[in-house]
Structures are given as C-alpha cells and as structure tokens.
Design a protein around this motif. Structure first.
Motif, mmCIF file in Angstrom:
data_model
loop_
_atom_site.group_PDB
_atom_site.id
_atom_site.type_symbol
_atom_site.label_atom_id
_atom_site.label_comp_id
_atom_site.label_asym_id
_atom_site.label_seq_id
_atom_site.Cartn_x
_atom_site.Cartn_y
_atom_site.Cartn_z
ATOM 1 N N ASP A 195 -14.202 -43.890 -30.141
ATOM 2 C CA ASP A 195 -13.851 -42.977 -29.042
ATOM 3 C C ASP A 195 -14.168 -41.517 -29.359
ATOM 4 O O ASP A 195 -14.224 -40.682 -28.464
ATOM 5 N N ARG A 196 -14.433 -41.214 -30.656
ATOM 6 C CA ARG A 196 -14.818 -39.837 -30.968
ATOM 7 C C ARG A 196 -16.212 -39.514 -30.427
ATOM 8 O O ARG A 196 -16.627 -38.355 -30.405
ATOM 9 N N GLU A 197 -16.965 -40.545 -29.998
ATOM 10 C CA GLU A 197 -18.257 -40.296 -29.353
ATOM 11 C C GLU A 197 -18.074 -39.781 -27.924
ATOM 12 O O GLU A 197 -19.045 -39.444 -27.261
ATOM 13 N N PHE A 198 -16.813 -39.786 -27.458
ATOM 14 C CA PHE A 198 -16.530 -39.339 -26.091
ATOM 15 C C PHE A 198 -15.549 -38.173 -26.135
ATOM 16 O O PHE A 198 -14.852 -37.982 -27.129
ATOM 17 N N ASP A 199 -15.470 -37.451 -25.029
ATOM 18 C CA ASP A 199 -14.441 -36.425 -24.884
ATOM 19 C C ASP A 199 -13.228 -37.110 -24.239
ATOM 20 O O ASP A 199 -13.117 -37.174 -23.017
ATOM 21 N N VAL A 200 -12.347 -37.649 -25.106
ATOM 22 C CA VAL A 200 -11.246 -38.480 -24.610
ATOM 23 C C VAL A 200 -10.324 -37.672 -23.695
ATOM 24 O O VAL A 200 -9.900 -38.149 -22.644
ATOM 25 N N ALA A 201 -10.043 -36.435 -24.090
ATOM 26 C CA ALA A 201 -9.156 -35.596 -23.277
ATOM 27 C C ALA A 201 -9.729 -35.419 -21.877
ATOM 28 O O ALA A 201 -9.016 -35.486 -20.878
ATOM 29 N N GLU A 202 -11.036 -35.216 -21.814
ATOM 30 C CA GLU A 202 -11.701 -35.017 -20.525
ATOM 31 C C GLU A 202 -11.674 -36.303 -19.691
ATOM 32 O O GLU A 202 -11.466 -36.261 -18.470
ATOM 33 N N ILE A 203 -11.857 -37.449 -20.371
ATOM 34 C CA ILE A 203 -11.814 -38.744 -19.674
ATOM 35 C C ILE A 203 -10.447 -38.930 -19.009
ATOM 36 O O ILE A 203 -10.352 -39.337 -17.850
ATOM 37 N N ILE A 204 -9.394 -38.604 -19.759
ATOM 38 C CA ILE A 204 -8.044 -38.796 -19.225
ATOM 39 C C ILE A 204 -7.769 -37.808 -18.094
ATOM 40 O O ILE A 204 -7.179 -38.145 -17.077
ATOM 41 N N LYS A 205 -8.235 -36.579 -18.282
ATOM 42 C CA LYS A 205 -7.999 -35.543 -17.281
ATOM 43 C C LYS A 205 -8.761 -35.841 -15.996
ATOM 44 O O LYS A 205 -8.207 -35.797 -14.893
ATOM 45 N N SER A 206 -10.022 -36.181 -16.145
ATOM 46 C CA SER A 206 -10.864 -36.396 -14.947
ATOM 47 C C SER A 206 -10.651 -37.784 -14.352
ATOM 48 O O SER A 206 -11.004 -38.032 -13.205
ATOM 49 N N ARG A 207 -10.079 -38.678 -15.154
ATOM 50 C CA ARG A 207 -9.897 -40.084 -14.751
ATOM 51 C C ARG A 207 -11.211 -40.721 -14.300
ATOM 52 O O ARG A 207 -11.288 -41.440 -13.314
ATOM 53 N N VAL A 208 -12.237 -40.443 -15.124
ATOM 54 C CA VAL A 208 -13.531 -41.113 -14.941
ATOM 55 C C VAL A 208 -13.757 -42.003 -16.160
ATOM 56 O O VAL A 208 -13.859 -41.494 -17.280
ATOM 57 N N PRO A 209 -13.814 -43.321 -15.993
ATOM 58 C CA PRO A 209 -13.941 -44.206 -17.157
ATOM 59 C C PRO A 209 -15.252 -43.979 -17.907
ATOM 60 O O PRO A 209 -16.268 -43.666 -17.281
ATOM 61 N N PRO A 210 -15.226 -44.139 -19.240
ATOM 62 C CA PRO A 210 -16.474 -44.029 -20.005
ATOM 63 C C PRO A 210 -17.371 -45.237 -19.726
ATOM 64 O O PRO A 210 -16.881 -46.334 -19.499
#
Ligand SMILES: [Zn+2]
Length: 251
Positions: free
Chosen positions: A136-151
């Motif tokens: 998950d460090r390959e993603f911006d997890v905080a941004e995923i949760i905030k924007s609610r757009v699945p990776p």
C-alpha cells in the motif's frame, strides 16, 4: 500479578520454542475495536453483504465503501507497547514466531519479523484479475480514503482487493501449514488477546498441548480456553502485561 508474570518469565526463559498466537485484543489499545464487538466494523456493515468474496466479485465498488473504513481504521493505527514487547522478545531470540488473526500489520510495524498471517494483511493489495500484488506504500492511502476512490491495478484497471481473507475465502494454506508446524514444535504458547475459539487458531494451543506445551494466556477476562487448556493466566491489558513480562525477563 507480579508473581504470575514472574512464573511466566521463568518458563519462557527456560523454554526452547516459544510461539505466540494473537487476536483482536492486542490491537484494541491501538484504537482498533474488534470488528465483531460493539462499535466494531460489522455493526456498521453486515459482513454477509460487504465482506464475502462473492460480494467483491459482483460489486467491488459497494464493498469498497466498507474497505475505506477498514483501511482508514487500521492504517492510521500505530503499534502499542504490547506489540513492541513481542518484537523485543523475538530480537532477544526468546520468541520463534507470531501467528496472528489480525490484518492490521501492527506486529510488522513494531518490528516483528516472523509473522504468520491467518487472515491476510490490509497493507497488501492484489488484483484478482492478473494476480499482481501491491504494497500500500505504492499508493497515497490517505488520499484514497479521503477521496473514496478505490485503487486500481496498473495493468488491468480493475479495483484492487486488500489481501484480507474475506468470508468464503480459504485461509492461506502456507499459513495453516507453517502455524501447525510451529505448534507441534512449541514448548510454550502465549495466547494473547484472543479467546482462541475460532478455527484454525483454536487448533494451535490444542496441538501444542498434546505435546505437553505450557499455555500462557494474556487476556483481560477469562475465556473458553482458560479452564480448558491454560496453565498460567495473566490478567490485564496486554499493552501493560507484555512489557511487564519483558522487563521481568531482563532482570
Ligand atoms: Zn491486474
């Protein structure tokens, strides 16, 4: 209590193969309520609707509504002194491995290396289409949760699934084989923050007990295991009792 912890410390110091089995109770002090408890994740999301593998295949977008909360809850949590104490025991070469029912990655974040995961790990994601696994460090997890757009998978563009074991999925075979082998070799099993009543975790103390292992249980309250298999019961929050144990061992 000190006398009980001192006894546990003596047994661990003279043992050859200590293993630990952990459950939700060790992570509640990190702010992660047991998913099955009041206020837990399954109170808000019916697991039969949101946490089955069929549901993910059919409506991954809906399942991600629950996953944003699961990922948010676990990835913002930090290891507590209980996790740190187990990592220290491993560094002191007094603990061979941890078998965990938790998906929160907190043992690894505390520094534990030999961790067997029964239910997967929320910090790794997989593409069910091509099988690629992502950290998950390959993603911006905080941004995923905030924007609610699945990776999504970089190759297939389909929504990724955390490698958490959903209802209807098998426990990874490697985890079952490795944990049973560890249980057969164990002369001490530390049962921590779990009632160890759900299989396959429930089998671990029993396999070890058949080989005369000592079962040391660390829980807030007695469990179904306590009168049945436990030799030493250490009552209290594991964020306190486990560091106390390590301090006792160092003395
Ligand atoms: Zn893919």
């Amino acid at each position: 209590m000190d006398a009980t912890i001192a006894r546990a410390a003596d047994i661990i110091l003279s043992a050859k193969h200590v293993i630990a089995l952990t459950g939700a109770g060790i992570s509640t002090e990190s702010g992660i309520p047991d998913f099955r408890s009041r206020g837990g994740l399954w109170e808000r999301y019916d697991p039969s609707e949101y946490a089955t593998i069929d549901a993910f295949h059919e409506r991954p977008g809906k399942v991600w509504e629950m996953l944003f909360d699961m990922v948010g809850l676990t990835r913002s949590a930090r290891p507590n002194p209980g996790h740190a104490a187990l990592a220290e025991l491993e560094k002191m070469e007094l603990l061979k491995c941890i078998i965990t029912q938790n998906v929160d990655n907190l043992h690894q974040e505390a520094g534990s290396v030999n961790v067997i995961e029964y239910h997967g790990n929320v910090s790794r994601l997989e593409c069910l289409s091509c099988g690629t696994v992502y950290e998950d460090r390959e993603f911006d997890v905080a941004e995923i949760i905030k924007s609610r757009v699945p990776p999504v998978c970089g190759k297939c563009k389909v929504m990724l699934k955390p490698t958490v074991i959903f209802f209807g999925e098998m426990i990874p075979q490697e985890a079952t084989v490795r944990s049973q082998e560890a249980a057969r070799n164990a002369d001490v099993v530390m049962v921590i923050g779990t009632s160890a009543t759900v299989y396959p975790a429930a089998g671990i103390p029993l396999i070890a007990k058949q080989n005369n292992a000592v079962i040391i249980e660390f829980n807030i309250e007695e469990t179904g295991l306590t009168n049945y298999a436990t030799d030493i019961f250490v009552r209290g929050k594991t964020g306190t009792t486990l560091p106390d144990l390590v301090n006792m061992i160092k003395q």
